[in-house]
Design an enzyme around this catalytic site. Structure first.
Site, PDB file in Angstrom:
ATOM      1  N   SER A 143       0.866  -1.181   0.000  1.00  8.74           N
ATOM      2  CA  SER A 143       0.000   0.000   0.000  1.00  8.74           C
ATOM      3  C   SER A 143       0.899   1.225   0.000  1.00  8.74           C
ATOM      4  O   SER A 143       2.027   1.183   0.508  1.00  8.74           O
ATOM      5  CB  SER A 143      -0.871   0.011   1.264  1.00  8.74           C
ATOM      6  OG  SER A 143      -1.503   1.269   1.408  1.00  8.74           O
ATOM      7  N   TYR A 157      -1.321  -0.504  10.389  1.00  3.71           N
ATOM      8  CA  TYR A 157      -1.585  -0.980   9.015  1.00  3.71           C
ATOM      9  C   TYR A 157      -0.424  -0.586   8.098  1.00  3.71           C
ATOM     10  O   TYR A 157       0.064  -1.416   7.315  1.00  3.71           O
ATOM     11  CB  TYR A 157      -2.890  -0.373   8.510  1.00  3.71           C
ATOM     12  CG  TYR A 157      -3.153  -0.591   7.037  1.00  3.71           C
ATOM     13  CD1 TYR A 157      -3.570  -1.829   6.546  1.00  3.71           C
ATOM     14  CD2 TYR A 157      -2.979   0.454   6.114  1.00  3.71           C
ATOM     15  CE1 TYR A 157      -3.810  -2.025   5.180  1.00  3.71           C
ATOM     16  CE2 TYR A 157      -3.224   0.261   4.754  1.00  3.71           C
ATOM     17  CZ  TYR A 157      -3.635  -0.982   4.299  1.00  3.71           C
ATOM     18  OH  TYR A 157      -3.862  -1.170   2.955  1.00  3.71           O
TER      19      TYR A 157
HETATM   20  P1  NAP Z   1     -11.829  -5.111   0.723  1.00  7.26           P
HETATM   21  O1  NAP Z   1     -12.664  -4.604  -0.412  1.00  7.26           O
HETATM   22  O2  NAP Z   1     -12.199  -4.769   2.110  1.00  7.26           O
HETATM   23  O3  NAP Z   1     -11.704  -6.705   0.561  1.00  7.26           O
HETATM   24  C1  NAP Z   1     -10.935  -7.422   1.487  1.00  7.26           C
HETATM   25  C2  NAP Z   1     -10.897  -8.851   1.055  1.00  7.26           C
HETATM   26  O4  NAP Z   1     -10.060  -9.566   1.985  1.00  7.26           O
HETATM   27  C3  NAP Z   1     -12.245  -9.521   1.056  1.00  7.26           C
HETATM   28  O5  NAP Z   1     -12.310 -10.379  -0.058  1.00  7.26           O
HETATM   29  C4  NAP Z   1     -12.237 -10.327   2.353  1.00  7.26           C
HETATM   30  O6  NAP Z   1     -13.011 -11.502   2.284  1.00  7.26           O
HETATM   31  C5  NAP Z   1     -10.776 -10.696   2.441  1.00  7.26           C
HETATM   32  N1  NAP Z   1     -10.313 -11.033   3.795  1.00  7.26           N
HETATM   33  C6  NAP Z   1     -10.274 -10.238   4.889  1.00  7.26           C
HETATM   34  N2  NAP Z   1      -9.788 -10.916   5.940  1.00  7.26           N
HETATM   35  C7  NAP Z   1      -9.518 -12.172   5.501  1.00  7.26           C
HETATM   36  C8  NAP Z   1      -8.987 -13.327   6.098  1.00  7.26           C
HETATM   37  N3  NAP Z   1      -8.637 -13.336   7.395  1.00  7.26           N
HETATM   38  N4  NAP Z   1      -8.842 -14.453   5.348  1.00  7.26           N
HETATM   39  C9  NAP Z   1      -9.202 -14.457   4.038  1.00  7.26           C
HETATM   40  N5  NAP Z   1      -9.705 -13.374   3.413  1.00  7.26           N
HETATM   41  C10 NAP Z   1      -9.866 -12.256   4.133  1.00  7.26           C
HETATM   42  O7  NAP Z   1     -10.304  -4.636   0.561  1.00  7.26           O
HETATM   43  P2  NAP Z   1      -9.498  -4.056  -0.715  1.00  7.26           P
HETATM   44  O8  NAP Z   1      -9.583  -2.583  -0.658  1.00  7.26           O
HETATM   45  O9  NAP Z   1      -9.867  -4.777  -1.932  1.00  7.26           O
HETATM   46  O10 NAP Z   1      -8.018  -4.451  -0.280  1.00  7.26           O
HETATM   47  C11 NAP Z   1      -7.331  -5.557  -0.841  1.00  7.26           C
HETATM   48  C12 NAP Z   1      -5.865  -5.408  -0.511  1.00  7.26           C
HETATM   49  O11 NAP Z   1      -5.385  -4.196  -1.082  1.00  7.26           O
HETATM   50  C13 NAP Z   1      -5.580  -5.334   0.985  1.00  7.26           C
HETATM   51  O12 NAP Z   1      -4.395  -6.038   1.281  1.00  7.26           O
HETATM   52  C14 NAP Z   1      -5.384  -3.840   1.216  1.00  7.26           C
HETATM   53  O13 NAP Z   1      -4.556  -3.585   2.321  1.00  7.26           O
HETATM   54  C15 NAP Z   1      -4.753  -3.418  -0.091  1.00  7.26           C
HETATM   55  N6  NAP Z   1      -4.905  -1.985  -0.366  1.00  7.26           N
HETATM   56  C16 NAP Z   1      -6.144  -1.416  -0.523  1.00  7.26           C
HETATM   57  C17 NAP Z   1      -6.236  -0.042  -0.776  1.00  7.26           C
HETATM   58  C18 NAP Z   1      -7.544   0.666  -0.949  1.00  7.26           C
HETATM   59  O14 NAP Z   1      -7.581   1.907  -0.969  1.00  7.26           O
HETATM   60  N7  NAP Z   1      -8.665  -0.029  -1.097  1.00  7.26           N
HETATM   61  C19 NAP Z   1      -5.071   0.726  -0.862  1.00  7.26           C
HETATM   62  C20 NAP Z   1      -3.844   0.107  -0.696  1.00  7.26           C
HETATM   63  C21 NAP Z   1      -3.773  -1.240  -0.455  1.00  7.26           C
HETATM   64  P3  NAP Z   1     -14.558 -11.559   2.821  1.00  7.26           P
HETATM   65  O15 NAP Z   1     -15.184 -10.282   2.426  1.00  7.26           O
HETATM   66  O16 NAP Z   1     -15.102 -12.742   2.084  1.00  7.26           O
HETATM   67  O17 NAP Z   1     -14.492 -11.775   4.282  1.00  7.26           O
END
Ligand code: NAP
Length: 248
Positions: A143, A157
């Protein structure tokens, strides 16, 4: 080389987009989810609509036995694994560090760091040429927080994503001789549910002014560099973190 990829956290957000783009690029996809079974099934249907095979696998990436099972089930259903995307991740609820509950920080580090380490370890065991594997490509989710530090929001985080950068470099150097590339993508401000889950549904709107391109990104815009790193087009790229934050 077979094209079988496991995407952790494939049910929603960036992971779901990574599943769709992987299918577009000819990968069969194991869609892992934590709690959102229906969302994962919908993503699997999109993979199948693109003409690829899909399997939906529930499992918490924090748990070692579960991770071993996820890889077994992926290979049983789809064949030898050559791709891994570690997208499962959380931020924990927004607060200053001085107010953060230990359990919240521990859960974040467990999912983001231990979950990624466990999945990377199992992937390398199976992809390593010295163990009969075909090599492969691992893409971790870092991130921009790793460099920005996320003050007043979730410094734990940010620290977890700093760890992703370090383990990506170290494992790239360790697993390169096994024919395995290891990289990371560091998205910026991306429109997914993660902000509401952090306790601030208006977070993206609040921070958009700080994005040089003047808008948040979509999950697909984060998944494009993931798809590229998975692909043979990135065959000489390993140990790198691609900033995908539009200059933020
Ligand atoms: P999101 O929409 O909240 O989705 C999170 C995903 O992770 C969901 O599919 C959830 O599954 C799964 N998950 C959470 N805890 C889990 C566990 N213990 N075991 C297995 N699966 C789990 O998040 P996102 O924004 O797509 O983020 C994805 C990645 O990108 C993360 O690593 C995040 O840190 C990174 N990221 C995001 C952003 C942003 O702005 N969105 C920016 C930088 C980095 P369920 O829903 O089925 O529980």
């Amino acid at each position: 080389m077979s094209k079988v990829v496991l995407v952790t956290g494939g049910s929603r957000g960036i992971g779901a987009a990574a599943c769709r783009l992987a299918a577009r690029d000819g990968w069969d996809v194991a869609v892992n989810y934590g709690r959102e079974k229906e969302a994962a099934q919908a993503v699997a249907a999109q993979v199948q609509a693109a003409g690829r095979r899909a399997v939906v696998l529930q499992g918490d990436v924090r748990d070692e036995e579960t991770v071993l099972r996820l890889f077994e089930q992926t290979e049983e259903a789809l064949g030898p694994i050559t791709g891994l995307v570690n997208s499962a991740g959380i931020t924990g609820r927004i607060s200053k560090l001085m107010d953060a509950p230990a359990e919240e920080m521990r859960r974040t580090l467990d999912i983001n760091v231990m979950g990624t380490l466990l999945c990377c370890r199992e992937a390398v065991r199976r992809m390593a040429r010295s163990r009969g594997g075909q090599g492969g490509s691992i893409v971790n989710l870092s991130s921009r927080a790793a460099k920005l530090g996320s003050p007043n929001e979730f410094v734990w985080y940010a620290a977890s994503k700093g760890a992703i950068d370090s383990l990506t470099l170290g494992l790239a150097r360790e697993a390169g001789p096994e024919g395995i590339r290891v990289n990371a993508v560091a998205p910026g401000l991306i429109l997914t549910d993660i902000h509401a889950a952090a306790g601030d549904a208006g977070r993206v709107e609040r921070l958009t002014a700080g994005v040089p391109l003047g808008r948040p990104g979509s999950a697909e815009e984060s998944a494009e560099p993931i798809a590229w790193l998975l692909s043979d087009a990135a065959s000489y790229i390993s140990g790198t973190v691609i900033d995908a934050g539009a200059g933020r």
